[in-house]
Motif scaffolding. Structure first.
Motif, PDB file in Angstrom:
ATOM      1  N   ALA A  41       0.849  -1.184   0.000  1.00  0.00           N
ATOM      2  CA  ALA A  41       0.000   0.000   0.000  1.00  0.00           C
ATOM      3  C   ALA A  41       0.887   1.238   0.000  1.00  0.00           C
ATOM      4  O   ALA A  41       1.995   1.225   0.542  1.00  0.00           O
ATOM      5  CB  ALA A  41      -0.934   0.013   1.211  1.00  0.00           C
ATOM      6  N   ALA A  42       0.385   2.310  -0.613  1.00  0.00           N
ATOM      7  CA  ALA A  42       1.129   3.569  -0.692  1.00  0.00           C
ATOM      8  C   ALA A  42       0.203   4.718  -0.321  1.00  0.00           C
ATOM      9  O   ALA A  42      -0.906   4.819  -0.860  1.00  0.00           O
ATOM     10  CB  ALA A  42       1.698   3.775  -2.092  1.00  0.00           C
ATOM     11  N   PHE A  97       7.107  -0.142   7.265  1.00  0.00           N
ATOM     12  CA  PHE A  97       6.441   1.036   6.709  1.00  0.00           C
ATOM     13  C   PHE A  97       7.360   2.227   6.876  1.00  0.00           C
ATOM     14  O   PHE A  97       8.257   2.224   7.723  1.00  0.00           O
ATOM     15  CB  PHE A  97       5.064   1.264   7.318  1.00  0.00           C
ATOM     16  N   GLY A  98       7.166   3.262   6.052  1.00  0.00           N
ATOM     17  CA  GLY A  98       8.077   4.386   6.156  1.00  0.00           C
ATOM     18  C   GLY A  98       7.729   5.549   5.250  1.00  0.00           C
ATOM     19  O   GLY A  98       6.957   5.425   4.287  1.00  0.00           O
ATOM     20  N   HIS A 123       9.564  -1.254  11.667  1.00  0.00           N
ATOM     21  CA  HIS A 123       8.786  -2.482  11.574  1.00  0.00           C
ATOM     22  C   HIS A 123       7.307  -2.152  11.731  1.00  0.00           C
ATOM     23  O   HIS A 123       6.917  -1.429  12.647  1.00  0.00           O
ATOM     24  CB  HIS A 123       9.222  -3.473  12.661  1.00  0.00           C
ATOM     25  N   LYS A 124       6.504  -2.671  10.839  1.00  0.00           N
ATOM     26  CA  LYS A 124       5.062  -2.439  10.902  1.00  0.00           C
ATOM     27  C   LYS A 124       4.464  -3.228  12.052  1.00  0.00           C
ATOM     28  O   LYS A 124       4.741  -4.423  12.185  1.00  0.00           O
ATOM     29  CB  LYS A 124       4.392  -2.852   9.587  1.00  0.00           C
ATOM     30  N   PRO A 125       3.655  -2.585  12.901  1.00  0.00           N
ATOM     31  CA  PRO A 125       2.983  -3.346  13.953  1.00  0.00           C
ATOM     32  C   PRO A 125       2.140  -4.469  13.358  1.00  0.00           C
ATOM     33  O   PRO A 125       1.436  -4.265  12.355  1.00  0.00           O
ATOM     34  CB  PRO A 125       2.093  -2.296  14.640  1.00  0.00           C
ATOM     35  N   ALA A 126       2.208  -5.645  13.942  1.00  0.00           N
ATOM     36  CA  ALA A 126       1.479  -6.801  13.405  1.00  0.00           C
ATOM     37  C   ALA A 126      -0.025  -6.571  13.404  1.00  0.00           C
ATOM     38  O   ALA A 126      -0.739  -7.102  12.546  1.00  0.00           O
ATOM     39  CB  ALA A 126       1.826  -8.040  14.223  1.00  0.00           C
ATOM     40  N   SER A 127      -0.511  -5.769  14.339  1.00  0.00           N
ATOM     41  CA  SER A 127      -1.950  -5.526  14.440  1.00  0.00           C
ATOM     42  C   SER A 127      -2.453  -4.501  13.431  1.00  0.00           C
ATOM     43  O   SER A 127      -3.670  -4.292  13.312  1.00  0.00           O
ATOM     44  CB  SER A 127      -2.293  -5.039  15.855  1.00  0.00           C
ATOM     45  N   ASP A 129      -2.898  -3.214   9.561  1.00  0.00           N
ATOM     46  CA  ASP A 129      -2.829  -3.688   8.180  1.00  0.00           C
ATOM     47  C   ASP A 129      -2.031  -2.698   7.334  1.00  0.00           C
ATOM     48  O   ASP A 129      -1.720  -1.583   7.748  1.00  0.00           O
ATOM     49  CB  ASP A 129      -4.229  -3.942   7.602  1.00  0.00           C
ATOM     50  N   HIS A 130      -1.685  -3.134   6.113  1.00  0.00           N
ATOM     51  CA  HIS A 130      -0.821  -2.315   5.272  1.00  0.00           C
ATOM     52  C   HIS A 130      -1.482  -1.000   4.872  1.00  0.00           C
ATOM     53  O   HIS A 130      -0.796   0.021   4.737  1.00  0.00           O
ATOM     54  CB  HIS A 130      -0.400  -3.101   4.028  1.00  0.00           C
TER      55      HIS A 130
END
Length: 336
Positions: A41-42, A97-98, A123-127, A129-130
């Motif tokens: 996702a962007a 994500f960034g 690091h994207k939190p696991a909870s 979504d993208h």
């Protein structure tokens, strides 16, 4: 591993949303200190349509780094596909994500793959979504660097001194103008996290949404002028900015501060007479700060509102949505 080509949205000329082309492009190679991210996702942000419209030099840049065809986009969420030399904090398969390479127009996030500096990622939190993760970086870091911690000592192109956030606590009243937008709704939540009393300014259509975020007072700007009904505010964060931003100076108490996200025009004599300060900043990529924001997102302390989503191939429709304004939260592109 990916093939040598990918699908991306590119500009071959500047203009309206119609110049956004969904086409084949080379897959980038990550250099030292970079990772290759398979984008899920962007996020869609103002610099994307500034670039599309013909702005190619970022404030503070001596010269443009843009060459056509160019891929817009700064905010991404995805999975690490490969890792370049000198990268220790990320591995293949990590969800990240960034905000990429900002301030510049070199993020290239509207694509199936992007080469990203590891220092720009968290690091994207696991909870999370993208889609929601892709909506967080630029708006979240803008709110963070204005309100919580600037986090760098780079000079601002907008003023001669470094921006310094105001300490926020239960004794602080913060007014957020443009409170329902991308930066605004995250600024509201960060101020509440710090315990501040929050006054939100937006159109009446967003009142229920903002009250769900915990605001203390709502002002519908279509019915009331905030500068006529509010006094003794400690801090104004104007997420709209521009020519009319100076009217909020009248809401501040002596010693208060106004932070315009987009620089406006201010009278130095008026500022001195009122005994207030005006300060702005230029958001910068910062993976460490994004990791801190990620912990708040994971805990549910802060959430990203999604206005709308569009497939990457429909980036034109996403930009048309942005042009209509009155956005609640973030617009995000989904990438197959």
């Amino acid at each position: 591993m990916p093939t040598h080509t990918m699908r991306a949205v590119r500009l071959r000329e500047h203009g309206g949303p119609e110049v956004l082309r969904y086409e084949d492009a080379p897959v980038p190679e990550p250099g030292p200190g970079e990772v290759l991210v398979r984008v899920h996702a962007a996020g869609v942000n103002p610099p994307d349509w500034y670039l599309r419209g013909g702005l190619t030099t970022m404030p503070g840049e001596a010269e443009s780094t843009v060459s056509l065809p160019a891929i817009p986009g700064t905010d991404v969420s995805g999975v690490v596909e490969s890792v370049g030399a000198d990268v220790e904090d990320f591995s293949v398969g990590d969800e990240v994500f960034g905000l990429l390479r900002f301030p510049s127009f070199d993020g290239s996030g509207y694509a199936q793959y992007v080469a990203a500096p590891a220092s720009d990622l968290a690091h994207k939190p696991a909870s999370l979504d993208h889609v929601h993760a892709a909506g967080a970086p630029m708006s979240g870091l803008t709110a963070w660097q204005f309100l919580i911690d600037l986090g760098h000592d780079h000079p601002s192109p907008f003023q001669g001194t470094l921006h310094r956030p105001t300490a926020l606590d239960a004794d602080t009243t913060v007014l957020v103008n443009g409170a329902a937008g991308g930066v605004g709704h995250l600024a509201v939540q960060l101020a509440r996290w710090k315990g501040a009393r929050v006054i939100a300014v937006a159109s009446g259509a967003h009142e229920e949404f903002l009250r769900e975020l915990g605001i203390d007072q709502f002002i519908d700007y279509t019915k009331s002028r905030p500068e006529e009904v509010v006094r003794d505010v400690d801090l104004v964060l104007d997420a709209v900015g521009g020519p009319e931003s100076a009217r909020f100076l009248r809401t501040l108490k002596r010693g208060g501060s106004q932070f315009p996200v987009l620089p406006g025009e201010f009278d130095e004599e008026e500022i001195a007479k009122l005994g207030v300060t005006v300060s702005s900043a230029q958001v910068r990529s910062n993976g460490a700060q994004l990791a801190q924001l990620g912990r708040l997102l994971a805990a549910g302390t802060v959430r990203v509102a999604i206005d709308s989503t569009f497939p990457l191939a429909d980036a034109r429709a996403a930009h048309e949505r942005a042009a209509r304004g009155h956005i609640r939260g973030k617009i995000v592109l989904t990438v197959a």
